[in-house]
Scaffold this motif. Structure first.
Motif, PDB file in Angstrom:
ATOM      1  N   ARG A  66      17.148   4.274  -0.963  1.00 26.86           N
ATOM      2  CA  ARG A  66      18.702   4.816  -1.714  1.00 26.86           C
ATOM      3  C   ARG A  66      19.531   5.062  -1.967  1.00 26.86           C
ATOM      4  O   ARG A  66      20.628   5.103  -2.779  1.00 26.86           O
ATOM      5  CB  ARG A  66      17.122   6.968  -1.964  1.00 26.86           C
ATOM      6  N   LYS A  67      20.361   4.750  -1.111  1.00 26.84           N
ATOM      7  CA  LYS A  67      21.622   4.508  -1.229  1.00 26.84           C
ATOM      8  C   LYS A  67      21.554   3.804  -1.815  1.00 26.84           C
ATOM      9  O   LYS A  67      23.409   3.300  -2.161  1.00 26.84           O
ATOM     10  CB  LYS A  67      22.603   4.833   0.542  1.00 26.84           C
ATOM     11  N   TYR A  68      21.612   2.243  -1.567  1.00 30.87           N
ATOM     12  CA  TYR A  68      22.033   0.814  -1.748  1.00 30.87           C
ATOM     13  C   TYR A  68      21.129   0.941  -3.603  1.00 30.87           C
ATOM     14  O   TYR A  68      20.718  -0.457  -4.380  1.00 30.87           O
ATOM     15  CB  TYR A  68      21.871   0.285  -1.109  1.00 30.87           C
ATOM     16  N   ARG A  69      19.913   1.474  -4.092  1.00 29.09           N
ATOM     17  CA  ARG A  69      19.380   1.489  -5.213  1.00 29.09           C
ATOM     18  C   ARG A  69      18.240   0.566  -4.724  1.00 29.09           C
ATOM     19  O   ARG A  69      18.675  -0.248  -6.042  1.00 29.09           O
ATOM     20  CB  ARG A  69      20.207   1.484  -6.857  1.00 29.09           C
ATOM     21  N   LEU A  70      17.665   0.272  -3.779  1.00 26.58           N
ATOM     22  CA  LEU A  70      16.561  -0.903  -4.091  1.00 26.58           C
ATOM     23  C   LEU A  70      15.329  -0.499  -4.304  1.00 26.58           C
ATOM     24  O   LEU A  70      14.850   1.428  -4.384  1.00 26.58           O
ATOM     25  CB  LEU A  70      16.570  -0.992  -1.919  1.00 26.58           C
ATOM     26  N   PRO A  71      13.994  -0.901  -4.264  1.00 21.69           N
ATOM     27  CA  PRO A  71      13.023  -0.508  -4.630  1.00 21.69           C
ATOM     28  C   PRO A  71      12.111  -0.170  -3.497  1.00 21.69           C
ATOM     29  O   PRO A  71      12.624  -0.031  -2.205  1.00 21.69           O
ATOM     30  CB  PRO A  71      12.464  -2.019  -5.273  1.00 21.69           C
ATOM     31  N   VAL A  72      11.997   0.988  -4.378  1.00 18.52           N
ATOM     32  CA  VAL A  72      10.750   2.207  -3.355  1.00 18.52           C
ATOM     33  C   VAL A  72       9.157   1.858  -3.954  1.00 18.52           C
ATOM     34  O   VAL A  72       8.663   2.514  -4.841  1.00 18.52           O
ATOM     35  CB  VAL A  72      11.000   3.273  -2.906  1.00 18.52           C
ATOM     36  N   ARG A  73       8.214   1.404  -2.782  1.00 18.97           N
ATOM     37  CA  ARG A  73       6.787   0.534  -3.705  1.00 18.97           C
ATOM     38  C   ARG A  73       5.756   0.955  -2.445  1.00 18.97           C
ATOM     39  O   ARG A  73       6.291   1.522  -1.125  1.00 18.97           O
ATOM     40  CB  ARG A  73       6.686  -0.867  -3.442  1.00 18.97           C
ATOM     41  N   ARG A  74       5.279   2.353  -2.844  1.00 18.63           N
ATOM     42  CA  ARG A  74       3.554   2.674  -2.458  1.00 18.63           C
ATOM     43  C   ARG A  74       3.408   1.902  -2.124  1.00 18.63           C
ATOM     44  O   ARG A  74       1.947   1.037  -2.720  1.00 18.63           O
ATOM     45  CB  ARG A  74       3.350   3.687  -2.859  1.00 18.63           C
ATOM     46  N   VAL A  75       2.453   1.617  -0.733  1.00 20.71           N
ATOM     47  CA  VAL A  75       1.276   0.409  -0.521  1.00 20.71           C
ATOM     48  C   VAL A  75       0.458   1.463   0.714  1.00 20.71           C
ATOM     49  O   VAL A  75      -0.362   0.634   1.044  1.00 20.71           O
ATOM     50  CB  VAL A  75       2.256  -0.665   0.504  1.00 20.71           C
ATOM     51  N   VAL A  76       0.314   2.540   0.735  1.00 23.14           N
ATOM     52  CA  VAL A  76      -0.291   3.252   1.653  1.00 23.14           C
ATOM     53  C   VAL A  76      -0.671   4.449   1.210  1.00 23.14           C
ATOM     54  O   VAL A  76       0.500   5.122   1.074  1.00 23.14           O
ATOM     55  CB  VAL A  76       0.365   3.721   2.958  1.00 23.14           C
ATOM     56  N   ALA A  77      -1.588   5.238   0.725  1.00 24.34           N
ATOM     57  CA  ALA A  77      -1.822   6.734   0.105  1.00 24.34           C
ATOM     58  C   ALA A  77      -2.708   6.707   0.698  1.00 24.34           C
ATOM     59  O   ALA A  77      -3.959   6.910   1.090  1.00 24.34           O
ATOM     60  CB  ALA A  77      -2.110   6.088  -1.764  1.00 24.34           C
ATOM     61  N   GLU A  78      -2.852   7.952   0.540  1.00 19.45           N
ATOM     62  CA  GLU A  78      -3.919   9.475   0.222  1.00 19.45           C
ATOM     63  C   GLU A  78      -4.527   9.873  -0.253  1.00 19.45           C
ATOM     64  O   GLU A  78      -3.564  10.783  -1.252  1.00 19.45           O
ATOM     65  CB  GLU A  78      -3.686   9.870   1.846  1.00 19.45           C
ATOM     66  N   GLY A  79      -5.804   9.818  -0.615  1.00 16.24           N
ATOM     67  CA  GLY A  79      -6.410  10.270  -2.039  1.00 16.24           C
ATOM     68  C   GLY A  79      -5.646   9.640  -3.132  1.00 16.24           C
ATOM     69  O   GLY A  79      -5.822   8.815  -3.111  1.00 16.24           O
ATOM     70  N   ASP A  80      -5.616  10.980  -4.489  1.00 12.66           N
ATOM     71  CA  ASP A  80      -5.383  10.121  -5.864  1.00 12.66           C
ATOM     72  C   ASP A  80      -3.623   9.852  -6.072  1.00 12.66           C
ATOM     73  O   ASP A  80      -3.710   9.311  -6.838  1.00 12.66           O
ATOM     74  CB  ASP A  80      -5.879  11.250  -6.314  1.00 12.66           C
ATOM     75  N   ILE A 119      -4.218   0.983   2.345  1.00 18.57           N
ATOM     76  CA  ILE A 119      -3.723   0.124   1.720  1.00 18.57           C
ATOM     77  C   ILE A 119      -3.782   0.579  -0.080  1.00 18.57           C
ATOM     78  O   ILE A 119      -5.382   0.159  -0.366  1.00 18.57           O
ATOM     79  CB  ILE A 119      -3.728  -1.111   2.123  1.00 18.57           C
ATOM     80  N   VAL A 120      -2.409   0.494  -0.955  1.00 18.38           N
ATOM     81  CA  VAL A 120      -2.770   0.403  -2.554  1.00 18.38           C
ATOM     82  C   VAL A 120      -1.721  -0.709  -2.170  1.00 18.38           C
ATOM     83  O   VAL A 120      -0.660  -0.954  -2.197  1.00 18.38           O
ATOM     84  CB  VAL A 120      -2.543   1.593  -2.806  1.00 18.38           C
ATOM     85  N   ASN A 121      -1.654  -1.278  -3.939  1.00 18.50           N
ATOM     86  CA  ASN A 121      -0.335  -2.235  -4.640  1.00 18.50           C
ATOM     87  C   ASN A 121       0.151  -2.808  -3.477  1.00 18.50           C
ATOM     88  O   ASN A 121       0.716  -3.452  -3.547  1.00 18.50           O
ATOM     89  CB  ASN A 121       0.615  -0.828  -4.293  1.00 18.50           C
ATOM     90  N   SER A 122      -1.426  -4.189  -3.467  1.00 16.34           N
ATOM     91  CA  SER A 122      -0.704  -4.991  -2.112  1.00 16.34           C
ATOM     92  C   SER A 122      -1.781  -6.185  -2.253  1.00 16.34           C
ATOM     93  O   SER A 122      -2.241  -6.762  -1.490  1.00 16.34           O
ATOM     94  CB  SER A 122      -1.084  -4.259  -0.509  1.00 16.34           C
ATOM     95  N   ASP A 123      -2.000  -6.267  -2.833  1.00 19.49           N
ATOM     96  CA  ASP A 123      -2.802  -7.506  -3.329  1.00 19.49           C
ATOM     97  C   ASP A 123      -4.519  -7.611  -3.286  1.00 19.49           C
ATOM     98  O   ASP A 123      -5.672  -6.737  -3.549  1.00 19.49           O
ATOM     99  CB  ASP A 123      -2.211  -8.861  -3.132  1.00 19.49           C
ATOM    100  N   TRP A 124      -4.744  -8.760  -2.476  1.00 17.48           N
ATOM    101  CA  TRP A 124      -6.280  -8.893  -1.611  1.00 17.48           C
ATOM    102  C   TRP A 124      -5.867  -7.916  -0.594  1.00 17.48           C
ATOM    103  O   TRP A 124      -7.401  -7.514   0.059  1.00 17.48           O
ATOM    104  CB  TRP A 124      -5.933 -10.283  -1.410  1.00 17.48           C
TER     105      TRP A 124
END
Length: 836
Positions: free
Chosen positions: A352-366, A384-389
């Motif tokens: 957040r400080k250096y404005r870098l991407p923040v990508r969710r790859v573990v999710a619970e529910g919807d 695992i989500v948003n993680s290709d294979w």
């Protein structure tokens, strides 16, 4: 006999006899009786004992005395952890030699401890600052050196610029030295290390066998060792054949990576800084920051963008920026991390400080959106989500799958790592064990020949300027090389004082002149049967002692691995704090009370503060000596054992010590008023034998407050009982039951009752198991559900018999007022309820 116990006569009298007769000297290791080695953590000789010492040593003393009474050969020694910085500080402040200051303090504290009447084997007393102790420690260091358990390397250390010495991470409090309060710096020095990491798995597995250790202590050690399973992988620098190695316990989150961060002293950072002044400044700023992992977790996250990028190992076309970051330590893992901001709070703060991407790859529910919102990382379970294979896998399955892929494709391998780091034992100070090493320009680093041990500290040193006096001593450090006989120099670093306390318990058990200990003699007593000390030593001291014992086992000096079979961590002694109107701390001796209000002796108002651990800084310390002078040792001992469970804090109070003094005199008056009539008192016989068995069980379990309560109960029963042979027996037995806790009173009573010898040499009284069985019960008698009377009857009485007894009760008859019972409910051995 006087009706008031005289501790001022009794204490000194019996202490002198115990010492003259060597009553508490341990027998030879060949004694056939079962061994009982009781040990409290030995004190640092600061000059005065405090109530924490009194509590600690009283507990061990009760157990040691009880073990002797139950037929054990007892070893209960005392010594002094006498090296360390406070003595050097005193040398600088008071212009005295550290040795003189230390030895004077030892004599003062020894005198105080003896006033407690401790059952100590003073013939085995040792002090770690004496050559006859530390010379043997040097010999053990050389044994470890020969076995490859000692090495020297340049290492970044915590440096106290005031005390001019290295500090362990635990000696850095909020970024400052624990002694000086100075802001700690990070610098590189050549340091000596012991290979504790070679024993990491052993130390971890060994915790499972420590059944008589507190679970919280074992957990603290487990966390400190910090075993973790993960993946070591390489991020290749874009456009080169070089890479950055990273260890991670979360390979399942690789698709959430947004940066790679390296430590300020990572080789890549150092290389880049050579031609980058801005990076040099940033690295210097990092070195002025936190020094421990815990501090870096809470510090503001700062980074320097190197403008380098690395290829993502799962997708080489995906490039991640490389930062130098203040929260990465070279000593942990590989000195580099990849950041997955959505699932690690530290990484999220940085991103957040250096404005870098923040990508969710573990999710619970919807909640599966790839864009992660908010400033709190998600670290919970999920898929695992948003993680290709890997999409849809569990976290554990994804970890295994990524690790397998990395090993198959050659860019990573599964690894086990430990948080534990090798023990840096070098200290740049005078008052410690000299490291027995010689540095020769031609022959290199050589051990001091054993014939030249001990390497003794020089007496003629100066503390006029900061730093290690050994470095600037005109003659001490200059020696001939033992190999080529050319001029050489001694190692001027001394050992961390934790080394001194890592084997003292072995030296207590065996003290030959020509070696650190005799294996057979030491093993006859060890491991320590019961070790007692503060929770503040739960990690370092105990971990280092466990390591040192294993190292001795590895070099063939011992055949066991764990030094302490049982561990007990006692609570602190606390006291209310007081402040003047000006905000300065006041001692209890400076206070007077009028009801709930406190005033200074000259009448000024006082602010009553929190109840806290006794400390000199807050002046809420109670000196034991005036308590001994006023109430005697036994009343002080009894207070330390009363009321509070020994593992919890105990609040000191003047009313409390007065109460224990009164109880001491209650016991004395029973002995004073003893008569010898005939007749039995069955209830008192039961009370006595239950006390004999119960007090024994409570002392064995270290439930001292419960043992005290049982003594109180027995005394109450004796006082209520009428004259009988049973009462005489109970009174004659009472001194034996209180002997471990009130030893001076017990000896005095033993003689007053016409007995020969010392009570300290008497066996614990036997109990009759038949008298522990309840053969009578108390029955509640109710009328319409309201209690009207109680009946004491034989256990197992019939329903008909209980009905008849209940209806015959005058109290029940009055309550029924002539009515006939419609129903009588009987619960055997408990209750009769009459319904009218």
């Amino acid at each position: 006999m006087a009706s008031r116990f005289n501790p001022f006569k009794a204490d000194g009298h019996w202490q002198k006899i115990w010492e003259e007769q060597g009553v508490f000297n341990a027998p030879p290791a060949t004694d056939p009786r079962p061994k009982s080695y009781i040990l409290e953590m030995f004190p640092y000789p600061s000059g005065r004992i405090h109530m924490g010492h009194v509590r600690n040593y009283t507990m061990g003393d009760v157990l040691a005395r009880y073990k002797a009474m139950t037929g054990h050969a007892v070893l209960h020694p005392m010594g002094w952890d006498s090296f360390g910085m406070p003595a050097e500080n005193a040398a600088m402040e008071k212009k005295v030699h550290p040795g003189a200051w230390t030895r004077q303090n030892i004599e003062a504290m020894k005198k105080q401890l003896k006033r407690l009447g401790l059952a100590i084997d003073w013939s085995r007393e040792l002090s770690t600052c004496e050559p006859e102790y530390y010379g043997h420690e040097q010999a053990l260091f050389l044994d470890f050196y020969k076995a490859g358990l000692v090495y020297r390397k340049e290492s970044e250390v915590n440096w106290d610029p005031v005390d001019m010495t290295v500090l362990a991470n635990e000696q850095v409090i909020d970024g400052r030295g624990w002694r000086s309060g100075a802001l700690v710096e990070r610098k590189k020095l050549n340091q000596w290390f012991l290979k504790i990491t070679d024993f990491a798995e052993e130390l971890l597995e060994g915790l499972d066998g420590l059944e008589h250790w507190p679970e919280k202590v074992k957990l603290m050690q487990e966390n400190w060792i910090g075993k973790s399973q993960g993946l070591k992988l390489t991020f290749n620098l874009t456009g080169t054949h070089d890479g950055i190695d990273v260890f991670t316990t979360r390979p399942d989150t690789l698709y959430g990576a947004s940066f790679v961060a390296i430590a300020a002293d990572h080789p890549l950072a150092q290389s880049l800084a050579e031609n980058a002044p801005a990076l040099q400044d940033f690295i210097a700023e990092c070195k002025r920051g936190g020094t421990t992992a815990a501090e870096l977790e809470t510090a503001e996250k700062m980074g320097f963008n190197t403008n380098l990028t690395v290829e993502h190992p799962l997708d080489p076309s995906w490039h991640l920026p490389v930062y130098v970051a203040n929260f990465v330590l070279m000593d942990y893992g590989t000195g580099a991390v990849f950041g997955c901001p959505a699932h690690d709070q530290r990484d999220l703060d940085f991103a957040r400080k250096y404005r870098l991407p923040v990508r969710r790859v573990v999710a619970e529910g919807d909640l599966t959106d790839s864009d992660f919102e908010g400033d709190v990382a998600y670290t919970g379970p999920g898929q695992i989500v948003n993680s290709d294979w890997m999409d849809g896998m569990s976290v554990d399955d994804a970890k295994a799958a990524v690790t397998a892929k990395a090993e198959q494709e050659g860019w990573g391998e599964g690894q086990t790592q430990y948080r534990l780091r090798d023990w840096g034992v070098s200290r740049q100070r005078y008052w410690g064990t000299p490291i027995p090493i010689i540095h020769c320009e031609f022959c290199g680093v050589l051990p001091v020949p054993r014939s030249q041990l001990p390497v003794q500290l020089p007496e003629d040193v100066s503390f006029d300027i900061p730093g290690n006096p050994l470095d600037r001593h005109p003659t001490w450090k200059h020696v001939k090389c033992p190999n080529c006989q050319e001029p050489a120099v001694r190692e001027t670093d001394t050992l961390d004082t934790f080394a001194d306390s890592s084997w003292y318990f072995i030296r207590f058990a065996s003290q030959p002149d020509d070696k650190p200990f005799d294996k057979q003699e030491a093993e006859a007593w060890l491991p320590v049967g019961q070790y007692i000390g503060g929770i503040e030593h739960a990690i370092l001291h105990l971990l280092y002692a466990r390591f040192w014992t294993r190292a001795l086992q590895k070099v063939g000096k011992l055949d066991f691995a764990e030094p302490f079979a049982a561990l007990f961590t006692q609570g602190m002694v606390t006291h209310e704090t007081y402040k003047s109107a000006a905000g300065t701390w006041l001692s209890p001796e400076e206070i007077k009370f009028e009801g709930e209000k406190a005033f200074t002796l000259d009448g000024a108002p006082v602010e009553r503060g929190r109840i806290e651990k006794m400390s000199k800084s807050k002046k809420n310390v109670v000196d034991p000596d005036p308590m001994f002078d006023q109430y005697g040792a036994d009343a002080v001992r009894w207070f330390m054992l009363s009321d509070s469970p020994p593992e919890r804090d105990l609040e000191w109070s003047e009313s409390g010590i007065e109460g224990t003094w009164r109880f001491v005199n209650r016991v004395w008056r029973l002995v004073d008023g003893l008569e010898a009539p005939d007749g039995k008192d069955k209830a008192l016989d039961k009370s006595l034998h239950r006390a004999i068995a119960g007090i024994a069980a409570d002392i064995e379990a270290l439930h001292f407050n419960k043992a005290v309560a049982k003594v109180h109960g027995l005394v109450n029963d004796i006082e209520k009982a009428g004259p009988s042979a049973s009462r005489t027996t109970a009174i004659r037995t009472l001194p034996l039951l209180v002997a471990p806790m009130l030893p001076h009173l017990a000896e005095e009573a033993w003689v007053a009752l016409g007995n020969d010898g010392l009570i300290a040499g008497q066996p614990w009284p036997e109990h009759d198991p038949a008298l522990l069985v309840d053969d009578e019960v108390t029955i509640a008698v109710q009328v319409m559900g309201k209690l009207r009377d109680t009946l004491t009857v034989a256990k197992g009485s019939s329903k008909d018999g209980l009905e008849a007894l209940a209806l015959a009760s005058e109290k029940v008859q009055r309550s029924m007022d002539g009515a006939s019972p419609k129903k009588i409910i009987v619960v055997p051995d408990r209750l009769v309820n009459i319904v009218i």
